[in-house]
Design a protein around this motif. Structure first.
Motif, short mmCIF file in Angstrom:
data_model
loop_
_atom_site.label_atom_id
_atom_site.label_comp_id
_atom_site.label_asym_id
_atom_site.label_seq_id
_atom_site.Cartn_x
_atom_site.Cartn_y
_atom_site.Cartn_z
N GLN A 236 -16.45 -37.26 21.27
CA GLN A 236 -17.74 -37.82 20.83
C GLN A 236 -18.88 -36.88 21.23
N LYS A 237 -18.75 -36.29 22.44
CA LYS A 237 -19.76 -35.34 22.92
C LYS A 237 -19.11 -33.98 23.06
N GLY A 238 -19.72 -32.97 22.48
CA GLY A 238 -19.20 -31.62 22.66
C GLY A 238 -18.17 -31.23 21.62
N ALA A 239 -17.62 -30.04 21.81
CA ALA A 239 -16.77 -29.43 20.78
C ALA A 239 -15.32 -29.89 20.83
N GLY A 240 -14.94 -30.63 21.87
CA GLY A 240 -13.56 -31.14 21.93
C GLY A 240 -12.93 -30.97 23.29
N TYR A 241 -11.76 -31.60 23.45
CA TYR A 241 -11.01 -31.55 24.71
C TYR A 241 -9.83 -30.60 24.54
N PHE A 242 -9.74 -29.62 25.43
CA PHE A 242 -8.63 -28.66 25.38
C PHE A 242 -7.38 -29.29 26.00
N ALA A 243 -6.26 -29.21 25.26
CA ALA A 243 -5.00 -29.74 25.77
C ALA A 243 -3.90 -28.71 25.59
N ILE A 244 -2.95 -28.75 26.51
CA ILE A 244 -1.85 -27.78 26.50
C ILE A 244 -0.55 -28.52 26.79
N LYS A 245 0.49 -28.15 26.07
CA LYS A 245 1.79 -28.81 26.26
C LYS A 245 2.39 -28.34 27.60
N ARG A 246 2.94 -29.28 28.36
CA ARG A 246 3.52 -28.93 29.66
C ARG A 246 4.78 -28.09 29.47
N PHE A 247 4.88 -27.02 30.26
CA PHE A 247 6.05 -26.15 30.14
C PHE A 247 7.06 -26.37 31.26
N ASP A 248 6.77 -27.31 32.18
CA ASP A 248 7.76 -27.63 33.22
C ASP A 248 8.73 -28.73 32.76
N ARG A 249 8.55 -29.18 31.51
CA ARG A 249 9.42 -30.21 30.93
C ARG A 249 9.90 -29.73 29.56
N ASP A 250 11.16 -30.05 29.24
CA ASP A 250 11.70 -29.77 27.91
C ASP A 250 12.64 -30.92 27.57
N GLY A 251 12.11 -31.92 26.88
CA GLY A 251 12.88 -33.15 26.67
C GLY A 251 13.14 -33.79 28.03
N ASN A 252 14.41 -34.04 28.35
CA ASN A 252 14.74 -34.61 29.65
C ASN A 252 14.89 -33.55 30.75
N LYS A 253 14.89 -32.29 30.34
CA LYS A 253 15.06 -31.22 31.33
C LYS A 253 13.78 -30.98 32.10
N ARG A 254 13.94 -30.67 33.38
CA ARG A 254 12.80 -30.31 34.23
C ARG A 254 13.06 -28.94 34.83
N TYR A 255 12.00 -28.15 34.97
CA TYR A 255 12.12 -26.82 35.57
C TYR A 255 11.40 -26.80 36.91
N HIS A 256 11.99 -26.12 37.86
CA HIS A 256 11.33 -25.88 39.14
C HIS A 256 10.21 -24.86 38.90
N MET A 257 9.03 -25.18 39.39
CA MET A 257 7.85 -24.36 39.12
C MET A 257 7.27 -23.87 40.44
N HIS A 258 6.95 -22.58 40.52
CA HIS A 258 6.47 -22.00 41.77
C HIS A 258 5.39 -20.98 41.43
N THR A 259 4.21 -21.12 42.04
CA THR A 259 3.12 -20.19 41.76
C THR A 259 3.28 -18.90 42.57
N ALA A 260 2.62 -17.85 42.11
CA ALA A 260 2.60 -16.60 42.90
C ALA A 260 1.97 -16.86 44.26
N CYS A 261 0.97 -17.72 44.29
CA CYS A 261 0.30 -18.11 45.54
C CYS A 261 1.32 -18.68 46.52
N GLY A 262 2.15 -19.63 46.05
CA GLY A 262 3.14 -20.26 46.92
C GLY A 262 4.30 -19.34 47.26
N LEU A 263 4.72 -18.52 46.31
CA LEU A 263 5.84 -17.59 46.54
C LEU A 263 5.50 -16.54 47.59
N LEU A 264 4.27 -16.02 47.52
CA LEU A 264 3.88 -14.91 48.39
C LEU A 264 3.13 -15.37 49.64
#
Length: 412
Positions: A236-264
């Motif tokens: 209603q206000k502004g150009a829109g809401y940015f949305a992104i599909k989650r990549f840690d899920r694929d159907g029922n599959k889940r992936y372990h996700m680790h940032t460079a911050c956490g790894l190092l």
């Protein structure tokens, strides 16, 4: 938080989509957090954090000054920025002083609803719901919280945030295939819905922040960068809401996700990384030259597109149940300033004004073919040249079209 109990011990598990596999236990004694792997998990031979929490028997503990004593892999499960603000406001509303909430309490409130595949017991997270949600209402509630005027929506917003990180308000949503209907999406979804994340403007953002990030995503895809599906939902206000599909899920599959911050164990608030480090990390984890090239493409895009908020939490890796690592699809690509206006992640030691020459040297050091290096740089420049045309199409303000255009074209 009505079921708030101070957690002194947390059971950690990992769920790749079928069953929860016990990983180990976290315990806190005074201000020190200890972790011990489950013997059966050690026998599996899957490294969830090979650099800082290798598969070894015995107790592990870490310095309190970084991640409040948590290993980086579990700190990655906790929200920062907006999510932490919500949790702390909610704690206060329940009569609990946020400074008394330990990292283990925060993990218990993530429970099974975190990003990635790690799960925590006891699970004090809220119950899931499939109610329809309005993005305009959510944006309004988010603004009320930022303004400090609303306590009654905190629990819902807290649940919708899951464990997503970053300063801008976010919500986990479920989206149907033609993107016309949205439901709560922190955990299980009804058939025909996929898990997405939507962002809202914070107090510093303009109303076109979502459109700017959307155009950046389109340019990144055009430049050959691996991106998840993205969408600009109407507002209603502004150009829109940015949305992104989650990549840690694929159907029922889940992936372990680790940032460079956490790894190092690299503190993203005081940037000290170089893209050299990220390329070395990618090579070590994935042992795949194609993944190294993807990290190099990200370096080129971030530098040429003036995305200077490219800190260690904005690079992640995904691991499957076989223990295979890949660089995650790209995220948080937008026009931004870094610390003191510099690039958060340096390029061959240059943070103030990295140029094509630094990127070329980075590519050569990464053993990427010289012809391929020039091809990546030229393709990225050609994609960024579409900024003005795309920005007009998606409702970016005239002032921001000019501002971004000037910064992006300065690298030519």
């Amino acid at each position: 938080m009505s079921n708030y109990l101070s957690a002194t011990e947390i059971k950690v598990g990992i769920n790749f989509g079928d069953d929860v596999i016990p990983v180990g236990r976290l315990a806190m004694r005074e201000r020190t957090i200890y972790f011990e792997y489950d013997r059966t998990f050690i026998r599996r031979g899957i490294e969830i954090s090979p650099l800082r929490l290798p598969l070894q028997s015995g107790l592990h503990n870490f310095d309190y000054d970084l991640f409040e004593g948590l290993p980086g892999v579990f700190n990655d499960s906790l929200p920062d920025g907006w999510g932490r603000l919500l949790f702390d406001r909610f704690a206060r509303a329940q009569g609990i002083i946020p400074s008394e909430v330990t990292p283990l309490d925060r993990l218990a409130h993530i429970g099974v609803h975190g990003m990635g595949a790690l799960v925590f017991e006891p699970d004090h997270s809220a119950d899931n719901t499939h109610d329809t949600i309005s993005l305009d209402n959510l944006a309004s509630q988010t603004q009320d919280v930022l303004d400090g005027t609303s306590d009654d929506v905190l629990q819902e917003l807290l649940f919708l945030n899951g464990s997503s990180a970053g300063a801008r308000p976010k919500a986990l949503i479920g989206v149907n295939q033609d993107r016309t209907h949205i439901v709560h999406g922190a955990n299980e979804l009804p058939d025909g819905y996929a898990p997405w994340m939507v962002k809202f403007a914070n107090s510093q953002d303009g109303l076109d922040a979502g459109a700017i990030e959307y155009v950046y995503a389109l340019m990144a895809v055009d430049a050959g960068i691996n991106m998840p599906d993205v969408h600009l939902f109407p507002a209603q206000k502004g150009a829109g809401y940015f949305a992104i599909k989650r990549f840690d899920r694929d159907g029922n599959k889940r992936y372990h996700m680790h940032t460079a911050c956490g790894l190092l164990h690299s503190d993203f608030r005081t940037p000290s990384l170089d893209y050299e480090d990220l390329i070395a990390l990618t090579s070590m984890l994935t042992r795949d030259v194609r993944e190294v090239e993807k990290m190099y493409q990200l370096a080129v895009f971030n530098v040429l597109a003036h995305n200077r908020d490219d800190h260690a939490k904005n690079f992640s890796f995904l691991m499957d149940e076989q223990g295979q690592w890949k660089l995650s699809p790209a995220y948080d690509l937008t026009f931004s300033s870094g610390p003191r206006g510099e690039q958060s992640t340096m390029v061959m030691g240059e943070g103030k004004a990295p140029k094509a020459e630094h990127l070329i040297k980075l590519g050569i050091d990464a053993k990427i073919d010289k012809g391929r290096i020039h091809e990546i740089i030229e393709r990225t420049k050609a994609s960024l040249a579409k900024w003005s045309e795309l920005a007009k199409q998606y409702g970016v303000s005239t002032a921001n079209i000019k501002l971004v255009g000037e910064r992006v074209s300065s690298y030519e």
